[in-house]
Design a protein around this motif. Structure first.
Motif, short mmCIF file in Angstrom:
data_model
loop_
_atom_site.label_atom_id
_atom_site.label_comp_id
_atom_site.label_asym_id
_atom_site.label_seq_id
_atom_site.Cartn_x
_atom_site.Cartn_y
_atom_site.Cartn_z
N ASP A 46 0.95 -1.28 0.14
CA ASP A 46 0.09 -0.07 0.05
C ASP A 46 0.72 1.30 0.03
O ASP A 46 0.71 2.09 -0.86
CB ASP A 46 -0.90 -0.01 1.19
CG ASP A 46 -2.26 -0.76 0.96
OD1 ASP A 46 -2.67 -1.06 -0.18
OD2 ASP A 46 -2.74 -1.12 2.01
N TYR A 47 1.78 1.32 0.78
CA TYR A 47 2.77 2.35 0.69
C TYR A 47 3.37 2.45 -0.54
O TYR A 47 3.55 3.83 -0.97
CB TYR A 47 3.78 2.19 2.06
CG TYR A 47 4.64 3.50 1.89
CD1 TYR A 47 4.42 4.36 2.75
CD2 TYR A 47 5.79 3.49 1.46
CE1 TYR A 47 5.26 5.61 2.61
CE2 TYR A 47 6.78 4.52 1.47
CZ TYR A 47 6.28 5.71 2.03
OH TYR A 47 7.10 6.74 2.31
N ASP A 74 0.96 4.17 -2.91
CA ASP A 74 0.72 5.50 -2.53
C ASP A 74 2.19 6.31 -3.09
O ASP A 74 1.84 7.44 -3.52
CB ASP A 74 0.73 5.94 -1.03
CG ASP A 74 -0.49 5.32 -0.69
OD1 ASP A 74 -1.67 4.89 -1.25
OD2 ASP A 74 -0.71 5.13 0.88
N SER A 115 1.89 9.26 -5.54
CA SER A 115 2.20 10.77 -5.16
C SER A 115 3.15 11.23 -6.10
O SER A 115 3.75 12.56 -5.85
CB SER A 115 2.22 10.89 -3.58
OG SER A 115 2.87 10.05 -3.32
N ILE A 169 -5.41 1.64 -8.50
CA ILE A 169 -5.04 2.62 -9.28
C ILE A 169 -4.94 2.69 -10.78
O ILE A 169 -4.56 3.63 -11.33
CB ILE A 169 -3.47 2.91 -8.53
CG1 ILE A 169 -2.57 1.96 -8.96
CG2 ILE A 169 -3.62 2.84 -7.01
CD1 ILE A 169 -1.03 2.60 -9.01
N LEU A 203 -4.70 12.33 -3.73
CA LEU A 203 -3.59 11.69 -2.58
C LEU A 203 -4.40 11.57 -1.40
O LEU A 203 -3.92 10.58 -0.54
CB LEU A 203 -2.53 12.85 -2.55
CG LEU A 203 -1.60 12.96 -3.66
CD1 LEU A 203 -0.46 13.87 -3.06
CD2 LEU A 203 -0.81 11.64 -3.34
N THR A 226 -7.57 10.46 -1.24
CA THR A 226 -8.59 9.56 -1.28
C THR A 226 -7.60 8.35 -1.50
O THR A 226 -8.25 7.14 -1.80
CB THR A 226 -9.58 9.71 -2.15
OG1 THR A 226 -9.02 10.20 -3.50
CG2 THR A 226 -10.37 10.78 -1.50
N LYS A 227 -6.33 8.47 -2.01
CA LYS A 227 -5.42 7.44 -2.55
C LYS A 227 -5.91 6.77 -3.68
O LYS A 227 -6.12 5.49 -3.99
CB LYS A 227 -5.25 6.13 -1.56
CG LYS A 227 -4.48 6.78 -0.36
CD LYS A 227 -4.00 5.95 0.70
CE LYS A 227 -3.35 6.76 1.80
NZ LYS A 227 -3.02 5.82 3.02
#
Lengths: 237, 125
Positions: free
Chosen positions: A163-164, A167, A171, A192, B42, B44-45
């Motif tokens: 998960d990290y 992200d 980002s 995603i 970001l 809400t991912k």
């Protein structure tokens, strides 16, 4: 212009076809999942895009040009296997990348290093597999590339770290850049994805938007693929 | 604010539902300026494209509007927000009644259960 275009791409190893007539277009500003079982041809396709293999026939164009020095300057590539010098420390690896790539953002790399709780001065050879994968990903994502090609970025890490990592990927890519992610861990990554490309025995079995697939099939991408292989198995029996 | 998604339905539709809920409940206030698409993504991912699609949908429903160069804002039309709130309430009620019907309760009986629920009234949070 398409970011990547594959035209009738074929690759054989010792006469054995690994990619069969692959035709593909990848636009800017998308996150694309390259999905398929082990041995389906994912890494071969990725290596051709990165100019590490040459096609047997057909071609790949990156922003209209054949892979080479120019395409390498705009593609940030995370290979399946680690290639970092084990005697280096993360700090040294960062300055190595800084010297090597003009689009490398050292500040971002150092921030990510801290976020990931990695020690700047620990030798890479002393790191666990998960730590090495994180380090490699942060180096790749610290470039301001137009295309990120990530070959199995989640392989060796636990679900919380996955998960990290997702992200981190989300980002850290610039607006207008695209990300091509290959994986067989579909359920971890599908939230995603804009588009999915499904490759099976060297052929593109499906290339569709992720939401379109969910609406049409009324199930998750992961469920769809499991079902696809189940049907195929029964076909063969 | 907490966003959770199922993988078996389009993410943007789930985003629309959850953002709508935050708007009608006032957690995102009337007339409030929304963060940028990227910031929201970001938070809400989700993928920024998915967020963009969800915001376009909310804009079509007129729950948010774009002020050129200034960003996106929640509508100041209280009546519209109220209407969406009622739509949510109707959906929830229908769902409850449907669940109760599956257990063999008629509509009257089902509402009697609600009237008889004991305990303090919860303050809406």
């Amino acid at each position: 212009m398409n970011l990547i275009e594959c035209k009738d791409l074929c690759k054989e190893f010792d006469g054995k076809p690994v990619l069969k007539n692959v035709n593909l277009k990848i636009e800017s500003g998308r996150i694309i999942g390259l999905l398929g079982k082990n041995g389906a041809g994912k890494t071969t396709l990725i290596k051709i895009i990165n100019d590490l293999l040459t096609p047997t026939s057909g071609e790949v164009l990156i922003e209209g040009k054949k892979p080479g020095v120019e395409s390498k300057a705009v593609i940030s590539y995370l290979p399946e296997r680690t290639y970092l010098n084990p005697d280096m420390t993360p700090g040294q690896a960062i300055s190595f990348f800084h010297d090597f790539y003009s689009d490398f953002d050292t500040e971002r790399a150092e921030r990510l290093l801290q976020d990931m709780n990695l020690d700047k001065n620990q030798k890479i050879s002393k790191m666990s597999k998960g730590m090495r994968e994180k380090l490699q990903l942060l180096l790749v994502m610290s470039r301001d590339a137009r295309l990120y090609v990530l070959d199995e970025p989640l392989g060796g890490v636990d679900p919380a770290t996955r998960d990290y990592i997702l992200d981190t990927i989300l980002s850290n890519f610039k607006e207008g850049a695209s990300i091509l992610i290959s994986t067989h861990l579909i359920s971890d990554i599908e939230r995603i994805l804009d588009d999915v490309i499904f490759i099976d025995e060297g052929e593109i079995a499906l290339s569709v938007s992720a939401d379109e697939l969910r609406v049409n099939e009324n199930e998750s991408i992961d469920e769809y693929f499991r079902r696809y292989y189940d049907v195929r198995k029964t076909d063969k029996i | 604010m907490n966003f959770v998604f199922d993988n078996d339905r389009p993410i943007y539709i789930q985003l629309v539902e959850q953002l709508e809920k935050y708007i009608v409940s006032g957690k995102i206030g009337v007339g409030e300026r929304l963060p940028s698409v990227r910031e929201l993504a970001l938070l809400t991912k989700v993928n920024p494209n998915t967020m963009q699609k969800a915001l376009m949908e909310l804009e079509t429903e007129k729950l948010i509007y774009t002020e050129r160069t200034n960003g996106k804002f929640v509508t100041t039309d209280q009546t519209l927000i109220q209407r969406h709130k009622e739509k949510f309430a109707e959906e929830k009620t229908e769902k409850y009644l449907k669940d109760m019907a599956e257990l063999g309760f008629g509509r009257k009986e089902a509402s009697a259960y609600i009237m008889n629920v004991e305990g303090e009234e919860n303050e809406p949070d």
